[in-house]
Design a protein around this motif. Sequence first.
Motif, PDB file in Angstrom:
ATOM      1  N   TRP A   1       0.816  -1.212   0.000  1.00 49.77           N
ATOM      2  CA  TRP A   1       0.000   0.000   0.000  1.00 49.77           C
ATOM      3  C   TRP A   1       0.856   1.271   0.000  1.00 49.77           C
ATOM      4  O   TRP A   1       0.516   2.264  -0.630  1.00 49.77           O
ATOM      5  CB  TRP A   1      -0.924  -0.005   1.221  1.00 49.77           C
ATOM      6  N   THR A   2       2.000   1.202   0.676  1.00 54.76           N
ATOM      7  CA  THR A   2       2.877   2.375   0.755  1.00 54.76           C
ATOM      8  C   THR A   2       3.296   2.848  -0.629  1.00 54.76           C
ATOM      9  O   THR A   2       3.455   4.048  -0.871  1.00 54.76           O
ATOM     10  CB  THR A   2       4.135   2.046   1.584  1.00 54.76           C
TER      11      THR A   2
ATOM     12  N   THR B   1       1.684   3.059  -3.277  1.00 53.27           N
ATOM     13  CA  THR B   1       0.680   3.813  -4.044  1.00 53.27           C
ATOM     14  C   THR B   1       0.936   5.320  -3.997  1.00 53.27           C
ATOM     15  O   THR B   1       0.437   6.060  -4.857  1.00 53.27           O
ATOM     16  CB  THR B   1      -0.738   3.524  -3.500  1.00 53.27           C
ATOM     17  N   ALA B   2       1.698   5.767  -3.013  1.00 54.33           N
ATOM     18  CA  ALA B   2       2.021   7.197  -2.960  1.00 54.33           C
ATOM     19  C   ALA B   2       2.923   7.608  -4.107  1.00 54.33           C
ATOM     20  O   ALA B   2       2.909   8.770  -4.543  1.00 54.33           O
ATOM     21  CB  ALA B   2       2.697   7.535  -1.626  1.00 54.33           C
TER      22      ALA B   2
ATOM     23  N   THR C   1       0.311   8.297   1.336  1.00 54.51           N
ATOM     24  CA  THR C   1      -0.587   8.104   0.198  1.00 54.51           C
ATOM     25  C   THR C   1      -1.736   9.102   0.220  1.00 54.51           C
ATOM     26  O   THR C   1      -2.105   9.686  -0.815  1.00 54.51           O
ATOM     27  CB  THR C   1      -1.144   6.672   0.207  1.00 54.51           C
ATOM     28  N   GLU C   2      -2.311   9.324   1.387  1.00 58.90           N
ATOM     29  CA  GLU C   2      -3.401  10.300   1.498  1.00 58.90           C
ATOM     30  C   GLU C   2      -2.904  11.710   1.200  1.00 58.90           C
ATOM     31  O   GLU C   2      -3.597  12.502   0.544  1.00 58.90           O
ATOM     32  CB  GLU C   2      -4.006  10.224   2.896  1.00 58.90           C
TER      33      GLU C   2
ATOM     34  N   THR D   1      -2.625  12.188  -2.469  1.00 61.71           N
ATOM     35  CA  THR D   1      -3.937  12.465  -3.070  1.00 61.71           C
ATOM     36  C   THR D   1      -4.297  13.937  -2.904  1.00 61.71           C
ATOM     37  O   THR D   1      -4.803  14.577  -3.837  1.00 61.71           O
ATOM     38  CB  THR D   1      -5.021  11.584  -2.415  1.00 61.71           C
TER      39      THR D   1
END
Length: 435
Positions: A59-60, A62-63, A246-247, A250
């Motif tokens: 998941w990391t 995805t940044a 990641t947030e 975004t």
Amino acid sequence: MDITIYGPLLGLLLLLFLGSGIWVALSLLGIAAIGMLMFSNAPVEAVMPSTVWSALSTWTLTALPLFIWMGEILFRTRLASDLFHGLSPWLGRLPGRLLHVNVLGCGIFSAVSGSSAATAATVGQMSIPELKKRGYDEPISLGSLAASGTLGLLIPPSIILIVYGVSVNLSIGKLFLAGVFPGLLIIALFSSYIIVWAMLNANKMPPAEARLGWGESLKRLRLLLPIVLLIIGVIGSIYAGFATATEAATIGVVGSMLIAYFSGGLTWKSFLESVKGAMHTSCMIALIIAGAAFLTVSMGFSGIPRALAEWIATMELSPYALLFALTLLYLVLGCFLDGISLVLLSTAVVIPMVEAAGIDLIWFGIFLVLLVEIAQLTPPVGMNLFVVQGITGRDIVYLTKAVAPFFVLLIFAIVLLTIFPEIAIWLPETMKTAR
């Protein structure tokens, strides 16, 4: 086969692959597969897919494409022009005057870009024509731009810190925090050199321009407001603990689109170009990460990292001696490999050695990025030199001479970081304690 034969043989094959022009990622995958077939009984057809999937499904990671996309969007806006006109009234009061725009402009743009090449290209397209028109000395103008562009690798959100964090399984947020003070240190070193150079070479400085009044100077600061708000939104949300990397990425993409829209730079054509650019870069990096992950597993089966770590332990090298040896190694490799390839190619072997020496991995990440910054300035594969060459048409030899003083300053920054490791680790430790 014995490890002492396995290591040199695969190293020679890797150099042969890279020298033949094969993509770095395919070279890594090929060498890893050859290693497992020749020196291990593990099934390659089972290990490779699982390793690649594990490396790319975190998941990391995805940044990474989000930050790259943010930089691609901002590359197509008026941001560099606004930076120049917003900073110039204030920096014009220092010795060296508008030369500082290269340094501080790159420092600010790095905080929303994460890419060294994009930082140098975006700021340079605006600053170099303006400096040339005003009669500033060309070598110092081009050298300060090429060197300051490397700040995109260090000042968060740094793409290469994300890659390092994923490959070593470290907190991206802590790495971002660790990069803040070293980035400010380099900005201070570069600006200090420009001040000293300007005072010693007054005959090479153009005549001073009429200063704008304080009212107009303050009025121009509003040009910096969009990028300041974006930095607060992206980096501030991570530091305050409101968002993951990641947030925050975004937030950065949305914010960069808003800046592009209101500045008139967001068109359907520029939007598609930004998506294509981000996709191209992200896929390239992802493929290298996959190859490096598989090579790490292959070397794990061989026992090379463990053997190297044990060998380092028996030599009883001090941490300083190990860091000196690694510095020489990376300076040589940096002449032939780009930054991301350099990090991913070396971590499988280097990290066990660093851990065996008791060196903090967060600190070592910043140390490594500083070495990669130098690699961006060393021919024949100095990416920032290529960028500035594309803007100015100057040859690599000329640009290498122009950037030489800043090369020395980066070495000095590494020395300071080694002597005073708190420069990198104080902020992440303080923030952790505060939380």
